[in-house]
Structures are given as structure tokens and as C-alpha cells.
Scaffold this motif. Sequence first.
Motif, short mmCIF file in Angstrom:
data_model
loop_
_atom_site.label_atom_id
_atom_site.label_comp_id
_atom_site.label_asym_id
_atom_site.label_seq_id
_atom_site.Cartn_x
_atom_site.Cartn_y
_atom_site.Cartn_z
N HIS A 1 -7.72 -6.59 -0.12
CA HIS A 1 -8.96 -5.84 0.11
C HIS A 1 -10.01 -6.79 0.65
O HIS A 1 -10.82 -7.34 -0.11
N ARG B 1 -3.63 -3.76 -7.77
CA ARG B 1 -3.36 -5.19 -7.67
C ARG B 1 -4.39 -5.88 -6.76
O ARG B 1 -4.75 -5.31 -5.72
N HIS B 2 -4.81 -7.06 -7.14
CA HIS B 2 -5.73 -7.85 -6.33
C HIS B 2 -5.22 -9.29 -6.22
O HIS B 2 -4.24 -9.66 -6.87
N MET C 1 -13.55 -7.34 -0.57
CA MET C 1 -13.82 -7.95 -1.88
C MET C 1 -13.98 -9.44 -1.70
O MET C 1 -13.04 -10.14 -1.33
N CYS D 1 -10.12 -11.21 -1.65
CA CYS D 1 -8.86 -10.59 -2.03
C CYS D 1 -8.06 -10.33 -0.76
O CYS D 1 -8.58 -9.73 0.18
CU LIG Z 1 -8.28 -6.46 -4.08
#
Ligand SMILES: [Cu+2]
Lengths: 181, 116
Positions: free
Chosen positions: B105, B68-69, B108, B102
Motif C-alpha cells: 500500500h 497484510r502490510h 502508507m 508499505c
Molecule cells: Cu499496507
Amino acid sequence: MFKCLFVVGALASAPLSAAQAQSHPQASAPAAQPSDPQIAHIAYTAGQLDIEAADQALAKSTNAEVRAFAETMKRDHAAVNEQAMALVKKLNVTPEANATSTALTEAAARERERLSGLSGMAFDRAYIDNEVAFHRTVNEALRGTLIPGARNAELKALLERGLALFQEHQAHAEQLARHVR
Amino acid sequence: MSVDQGKGERSRREVLASAAILTLAAAWPARAAGRRHVVVIDKMAFGAPPSGVKVGDTITWTNRDIVRHTATARNGAFDLDLPPGASASAVMGRAGAVPYYCRYHPAMRGEISVGV
Ligand SMILES: [Cu+2]
């Protein structure tokens, strides 16, 4: 952690031995290269261990950043392991326990035991430092041994996806390690 | 009288019709000018930023990754949740650079460049 670093480090030198064996055909001893079922077991075990570490962090930490990180570790490693399970099922492969996955499991158990005695900021720091070390170890193994050693193309592709993800996790943990001080 | 009434009705109809055209005209330019662009997410990275994006255009993020992002604008303009396989869109409302990342993350990152 140290034992597992040693074992995975030893494993990381396997491709070199394989290359040497190939360039010297008279050396007939097979290189200590893990098989695909062993590679699958190592990768799956690493994911499960990080999920367990995240569960411990969610049970003990009150730091919002640390908790968000732990939630991401759980979500991501569960997603990768779900794909890994689907793949081994499809390939009709049974993941095979081996010295590396056992060493990873034992080292993680010792870490969990050590972290269980900590709380507050001391716990947060120990958890994050361990996440940095754990992802570094797993990434080195993926790069050095597991990805080059994987024979099945789909397994190799999944490990490559895993490496891209775990490298981000390592960078995230390193960034967090600088915050949680 | 009946002619007048007829005229009256016609003009009412004309007024209604032109009002409808005005409503359409107001809505039309944004829709007509709004082109669609896609950014594919895969292997822990946002795809290359689309070129020629203008105000009113729609960007759709499609997550082809296995995790998932999110696509989250640093200026708060959008925050899209993207489970594996999902797509979500945002309309670019203002000109300028729109950096995004993101939330899960932080390594990203991406940027949409919006022209007028
Ligand atoms: Cu992500």
C-alpha cells in the motif's frame, strides 16, 4: 460500469431522502434505504468482483507492477470478505441480493468480457482504469449510503475499515494509471 | 611449586574471568542502551512515530489491521512482513531520518527519527 455508476449514484442520494422524510413527518413514504443484509451483500459482492478482475489480470498481464497490484487486490479483498463472512455468521444475518449488487455484478461481467478481447499494454491500461473507476464507485457508495445506512455497529465498523482500505486502493490505482502509459 | 601452580591456575582463572567480563562489557552497552519502541498499524496507517529513538534501539511494528502490510525502509535497512496480528522488529543501526512505507500500500508511509 455506467449502469452501476448510475445505480450506486441513485443509492447515494438515499440518505438525503431519509433526512427529508424525517424533517417532514407528514411524508410517510419510507426512504429507499438498503437494509443491513443488503448492505452486506453489496460490500461482499464488490470484493468478490474485484478478486475476479484481479484473477483476469494475473492470467493476462505480464507487467510486474500491474501483477503486484492485482495480487494486493486479491489478498486485501479476500481478507475483508473473510471478516464480512465471519461477521454475518456471528450476527446470524443472511446477505440479501438486491438491485445494486446485481447491477455491480452485471457491469463487472461486461467489463470482463471487454477486457478479455484486449492484450498487452491495452489490457493493462483498461484493467487499471477500470480499477480506478470501480473503487471510486464503491467508495462513493460506502461514504454516501452504506456506512451511514448500516444499523449494526460492527457492520458499520467493518465498512469503515473497508473504506480506508479501498481509498488506498483507489489512490494506488490512480498512481499506477499514470505509470502504465 | 604447588603454590606456584596454584598461583598459575588462579591467574588463568582470572584471565578467563576478565575475558568473560570483557565479552559481556562489549555486548552489554548495546543491550543496556537499546530501548524498545512500538509502532501500531491499524486502519491503513502507521501509528505516530516514537520519540527519543537512539541508535541501537529496537522498533517493533504490530499489525492490528485485518490486511497484510509491510514496514519497508526506503534505504533498505529493513523490510518486515506483517500479516494481520503479527509483530516484527528492527534495530536502528544509524542516526538520521529513516523513511519507510508499505510495499503493498504505497500510500502508507512513516518515518523514524533516530538520534545518536
Ligand atoms: Cu499496507
